[in-house]
Design a protein around this motif. Structure first.
Motif, mmCIF file in Angstrom:
data_model
loop_
_atom_site.group_PDB
_atom_site.id
_atom_site.type_symbol
_atom_site.label_atom_id
_atom_site.label_comp_id
_atom_site.label_asym_id
_atom_site.label_seq_id
_atom_site.Cartn_x
_atom_site.Cartn_y
_atom_site.Cartn_z
ATOM 1 N N SER A 15 3.247 2.901 5.191
ATOM 2 C CA SER A 15 3.814 1.764 5.909
ATOM 3 C C SER A 15 2.856 1.217 6.945
ATOM 4 O O SER A 15 2.774 -0.006 7.145
ATOM 5 C CB SER A 15 5.126 2.179 6.584
ATOM 6 N N ARG A 34 9.378 -4.665 -1.567
ATOM 7 C CA ARG A 34 9.204 -3.270 -1.978
ATOM 8 C C ARG A 34 10.262 -2.902 -2.998
ATOM 9 O O ARG A 34 11.364 -3.465 -3.000
ATOM 10 C CB ARG A 34 9.252 -2.326 -0.778
ATOM 11 N N PHE A 71 6.265 -9.747 2.207
ATOM 12 C CA PHE A 71 6.335 -8.327 1.836
ATOM 13 C C PHE A 71 7.623 -8.036 1.062
ATOM 14 O O PHE A 71 8.712 -8.449 1.436
ATOM 15 C CB PHE A 71 6.280 -7.439 3.076
ATOM 16 N N SER A 95 5.255 -3.335 -2.440
ATOM 17 C CA SER A 95 4.862 -1.936 -2.226
ATOM 18 C C SER A 95 5.820 -0.992 -2.928
ATOM 19 O O SER A 95 7.039 -1.166 -2.853
ATOM 20 C CB SER A 95 4.829 -1.618 -0.727
ATOM 21 N N SER A 99 0.520 -0.953 5.183
ATOM 22 C CA SER A 99 1.199 -2.148 4.678
ATOM 23 C C SER A 99 1.473 -3.158 5.781
ATOM 24 O O SER A 99 1.394 -4.374 5.563
ATOM 25 C CB SER A 99 2.520 -1.760 4.004
ATOM 26 N N ALA A 118 0.830 -1.202 0.000
ATOM 27 C CA ALA A 118 0.000 0.000 0.000
ATOM 28 C C ALA A 118 0.866 1.255 0.000
ATOM 29 O O ALA A 118 2.095 1.178 -0.060
ATOM 30 C CB ALA A 118 -0.882 -0.009 1.250
ATOM 31 N N SER A 162 -0.050 -6.713 5.301
ATOM 32 C CA SER A 162 0.915 -7.778 5.094
ATOM 33 C C SER A 162 0.713 -8.923 6.075
ATOM 34 O O SER A 162 0.900 -10.095 5.720
ATOM 35 C CB SER A 162 2.338 -7.209 5.234
ATOM 36 N N SER A 212 5.913 2.066 0.739
ATOM 37 C CA SER A 212 6.044 1.825 2.185
ATOM 38 C C SER A 212 7.510 1.581 2.521
ATOM 39 O O SER A 212 8.097 0.583 2.100
ATOM 40 C CB SER A 212 5.195 0.621 2.591
ATOM 41 N N GLN A 246 3.215 -9.383 -1.641
ATOM 42 C CA GLN A 246 2.827 -7.971 -1.608
ATOM 43 C C GLN A 246 4.057 -7.142 -1.958
ATOM 44 O O GLN A 246 5.070 -7.213 -1.280
ATOM 45 C CB GLN A 246 2.302 -7.580 -0.219
#
Length: 921
Positions: free
Chosen positions: A147, A185, A183, A166, A150, A144, A154, A169, A164
């Motif tokens: 953070s 990113r 998670f 991001s 997320s 998302a 998560s 985040s 996921q």
């Protein structure tokens, strides 16, 4: 298993922004073989009902965020680009994008739908102990935006290990793969951002700063990470202000006022670090402009490139904004996508439909007012105005609000998922949604390599993408504030890279601003901590002697790390100490050398005089030329030894000078001792003393023995405790090079042995002090020994209390005094007789003088002889007793008369003895 149903609660009267079923909850969607979910905070807040009681109803949102809306478009653009390429070989990607409204609650509702079983008509989430074969609605999720959201999402997605990824985040805690196993990113974590901020602060010379953050997980974690980095780099945080996470909080405006008041009061704080969302920063800056606050603002990646903030009226009054943004890439295709966006249908994209409606409502306003109008419209307001305004499209507005870093990271997130799907679809038909499960895609995602421009990037073990930051500077150009790239921060190396000198000048301009609790301590000073709890608040004190500091703001002064260096008080460097020794060029050394040279010349003159007068009585009476040469040679060596006391001490000089002096002086005293014995033996009339002196008088063995003992003493000294060169540091700014004698005991034994020989010589010479005046060496030897004793007695306390380069000079002086004293007393009287009293330097004159001396001494010798003869009966018979009575004897009136024959006999015996002594001389 248990089935959970996901209902949609109805809010409002129009289906445009409310939902009658779960599909109405979706913000934007498109069908495909594989569905990717999206979570974006398109609105900044969720409206909260005022009625009581509060019901579990998902409310509409307000505060349309253009930047986040652009991220949803970037996701759509990336998916469409992939579908139009050959990357997935006929497999199409679909998407379902949801608006979280920056609220965890609404994001969790969206996540629940992601977890629902694929093709479930009731959007049911099955509860199972094992989800290995479970096929959810989506295969992966992008988002998302924040953070805090997320973290919550998560944890829910980790139940089925749905990947996921991001694009925004950045909280450091999300790198924990135990708590957030699924998670990923496409941006660096806040660890790198806070380290970059701290590095910027340190290089700019700031150490007294303020921090403002939102009171949510993202703000708290960022503040904690920054605090650790700041402490490690000696940066102090003067104050921390936390603002409510939600604009709807009733205390929000009061908290903003308090933060501004704190900034105004802290006049020494000129740098403020801000970890907040864009809509928080907007409110803060509006209030700061009202209070005429002018500071340097360090922006986090969340708002460093926010155009809607940089276009606030009078933003220039706030000072300078420098921040860190995600590294951007080529987004030209996305910009082209935006130019053609008005041609896109809005049926399946409620965000786009809302944007079009906002354009219609706010089109009549200027740029910033237009932007504010869009942000302040709620979904409920748009429902009331729906259809009442004509639709207007503005091509420039979206492109003007693009934040390249966020757009680039969103596209990277989609491409990373697509690459992982490609890896899973190599050997299976992915048109079938059950071809693979999310956890299998997760394993593939860990190995994926994404092409980012001209380089390849991949996720590390923490699920982070190792990319760098752009250092952004808000700069006024042509009357407008523009966001420019000042430098690049290399996260791996931890340094800044400037493109050109112009960019570097911008950074140097920042350094002119002071933001310190105390004035910088200059080189030569150090910090002294005051009563303040902050280490950045201190006093500057001078470095003490022999300490220095060569940088500003040093916590302590360095000690000059070598004894050969020194530093005065308040010094920024150490200086090499001056090396002191008695140099050849020193005036006192020259004077002493001249004295030694004069002594050597004097010795040569004496040698010449004695050689020319070899057969004269004076020379013969001195022991002959051989003995004189030995004594003069020893005096020469003593004068020569003084040379080794001058100039730079070396091991050879230190070992040579004392040994040479000691052995030479011992040789000299030994020879003089033999002369004293010879003289005493020649003129002594005491039979007992004669016998003793005859036993003692062994010239060659005596000289060799006495000198040999000294040689043994010096040899043992040089072997076991040899003298060496020593650096004396007793003077603060100088080094005295001197000879350390190695052993004071050995040095004392050497001098004591010489003194013992000199004392024996003195005793023998003293006994012969009344010999013939013109030829009496014993008297002058006595004077010479007295001079020696006085010189060395005075030397001991002077030597013990003197230090410095002139200490060797003290030794030279005492050596010269004692040597000159003995030399002059031994030879100068004889030279005087040879040169000025030649009439007395003949054999006849010499014999006459001896006979005269013998005549004076004959009486005493005769008396001694008479006393010897009186012991015999014949002598007693010749004595005439003139005592008449007994009373005369008692009163001393008796007169003894010695016969004349006895007196003549004694005198003749004395003369005979004198002749023998003279012949021995």
């Amino acid at each position: 298993f248990v089935i959970f149903l996901i209902p949609c609660f109805v809010v409002g009267t129009d289906v445009a922004f409310s939902c009658q079923n779960a599909d109405d909850f979706v913000g934007a969607s498109s069908p495909g073989d594989i569905i990717i979910g999206g979570l974006f905070a398109v609105h900044s807040e969720m409206l909260h009902p005022e009625e009581d009681p509060i019901k579990p109803v998902i409310q509409n949102c307000a505060g349309f965020e253009i930047q986040v809306f652009l991220q949803t478009l970037a996701m759509i653009h990336a998916i469409e680009t992939i579908n139009n390429s050959t990357l997935l070989s006929g497999v199409t990607l679909g998407y379902e994008i949801y608006d979280t409204c920056a609220e965890v609650t609404k994001a969790m509702a969206s996540a629940l739908r992601f977890l629902s079983k694929f093709n479930s008509s009731e959007d049911a989430v099955e509860f199972k102990c094992n989800y290995s074969d479970y096929i959810p609605r989506v295969k992966a999720v992008t988002g998302a935006s924040y953070s805090e959201v997320s973290m919550a999402v998560s944890r829910l997605l980790a139940l089925q290990l749905i990947p996921q990824v991001s694009p925004a985040s950045s909280a450091e805690i999300l790198s924990d793969k135990i708590r957030f196993p699924s998670f990923f990113r496409t941006i660096p974590s806040d660890f790198h951002q806070t380290r970059a901020m701290t590095r910027l602060i340190c290089e700019a010379g700031w150490n007294w700063i303020g921090v403002i953050a939102t009171d949510d997980d993202n703000g708290r974690f960022a503040l904690e990470s920054f605090g650790v980095q700041a402490m490690a780099n000696n940066v102090c945080i003067a104050f921390k202000e936390m603002l409510p996470a939600y604009l709807s909080d009733s205390t929000f405006h009061n908290k903003v006022d308090q933060a501004i008041e704190k900034i105004v009061k802290e006049t020494r704080v000129n740098v403020i670090v801000v970890f907040m969302r864009q809509f928080h920063v907007l409110k803060l800056f509006e209030k700061a402009i009202e209070r005429n606050v002018n500071k340097i603002w360090i922006a986090s990646d969340n708002w460093s490139a926010a155009v809607k903030i940089s276009t606030i009226p009078n933003i220039r009054q706030l000072g300078t904004v420098v921040g860190f943004g995600f590294k951007n890439g080529d987004i030209s295709s996305f910009q082209e996508f935006l130019r053609n966006l008005h041609e896109k249908p809005t049926e399946n994209n409620k965000f786009l439909r809302e944007y079009v409606m906002l354009l219609s409502v706010c089109a009549h306003l200027e740029y910033h007012d237009f932007q504010t109008c869009i942000a302040n419209q709620s979904q409920d307001d748009l429902l009331e105005n729906d259809g009442s305004k004509p639709q207007i499209w503005r091509d420039d507005f979206l492109n003007a609000n693009v934040e390249p870093g966020f757009i680039h990271s969103t596209i990277l997130a989609v491409y990373a998922i697509a690459q992982a799907i490609k890896g899973r679809c190599k050997d299976r038909d992915c048109k079938d949604p059950s071809a693979f499960t999310p956890w299998e895609l997760l394993e593939e995602l860990k190995k994926v390599v994404v092409i980012d421009g001209d380089k390849e990037v991949k996720f590390d073990s923490n699920g982070d993408l190792s990319t760098s930051y752009d250092v952004l500077l808000w700069k006024e150009i042509d009357g407008h504030v523009e966001i420019t790239t000042m430098a690049e921060y290399d996260a791996e190396k931890g340094g800044f890279i400037f493109e050109d000198e112009e960019k570097k000048k911008d950074f140097l301009a920042l350094k002119k601003v002071q933001s310190t609790c105390s004035q910088h301590c200059r080189p030569g000073q150090m910090k002294k901590v005051t009563e303040s709890p902050h280490t950045c608040c201190y006093e500057c004190v001078y470095c003490p002697e022999n300490h220095y500091s060569n940088q500003t703001d040093m916590d302590y002064c360095y000690r000059c790390n070598n004894k050969t260096y020194w530093a005065p008080i308040n010094s920024s460097t150490c200086y090499r100490k001056t090396i002191h020794f008695l140099a050849w060029t020193d005036w006192f050394a020259i004077f002493l050398l001249l004295l030694s040279a004069f002594g050597i010349v004097l010795i040569l003159c004496i040698c010449v005089i004695f050689t020319k007068n070899l057969d004269t009585p004076v020379v013969k009476a001195s022991g002959g030329l051989t003995v004189c040469y030995i004594i003069l040679f020893s005096h020469f060596l003593i004068f020569l030894s003084t040379v080794f006391f001058i100039d730079v001490p070396t091991e050879f000089k230190c070992k040579t000078r004392q040994a040479l002096f000691g052995i030479s002086f011992t040789l000299c005293i030994s020879c003089i001792l033999i002369k004293s014995l010879k003289i005493l033996l020649a003129f002594s009339f005491d039979p007992k003393l004669q016998n003793f002196l005859k036993c003692m008088y062994k010239p060659i063995p005596t000289v060799v023995t006495c000198t040999g003992i000294q040689v043994i003493i010096c040899t043992f000294w040089l072997i076991f405790r040899t003298p060496f060169v020593n650096q004396n540091f007793s003077i603060p700014r100088a080094i005295i090079l001197e000879c350390n004698e190695g052993s004071i005991v050995a040095f004392g034994i050497m001098l004591g042995y010489i003194a013992a020989l000199a004392f024996i010589c003195f005793i023998f010479a003293f006994k012969g002090r009344k010999l013939p005046e013109n030829y009496n060496e014993a008297k002058f030897i006595t004077f010479g020994m007295l001079i020696y004793f006085i010189a060395w007695i005075v030397f001991i306390p002077v030597y013990a209390t003197t230090f410095g380069k002139y200490l060797p000079a003290v030794e030279i002086i005492v050596v010269l005094i004692s040597n000159y004293g003995i030399l002059c007393c031994t030879f100068l009287p004889k030279c005087y007789i040879i040169i000025y009293k030649q009439e007395t330097n003949t054999k006849s004159a010499f014999l006459k003088m001896v006979y005269t001396y013998s005549s004076k001494s004959a009486g005493s010798v005769a008396v001694s002889q008479v006393s010897l003869d009186s012991k015999s009966s014949s002598f007693r018979a010749t004595i005439t007793d003139s005592c008449k009575t007994e009373n005369d004897s008692v009163n001393g009136n008796c007169h003894f008369q010695v016969p004349r024959q006895s007196l003549i006999k004694g005198k003749n015996a004395a003369r005979t003895m004198v002749r023998k002594r003279v012949s021995s001389i």
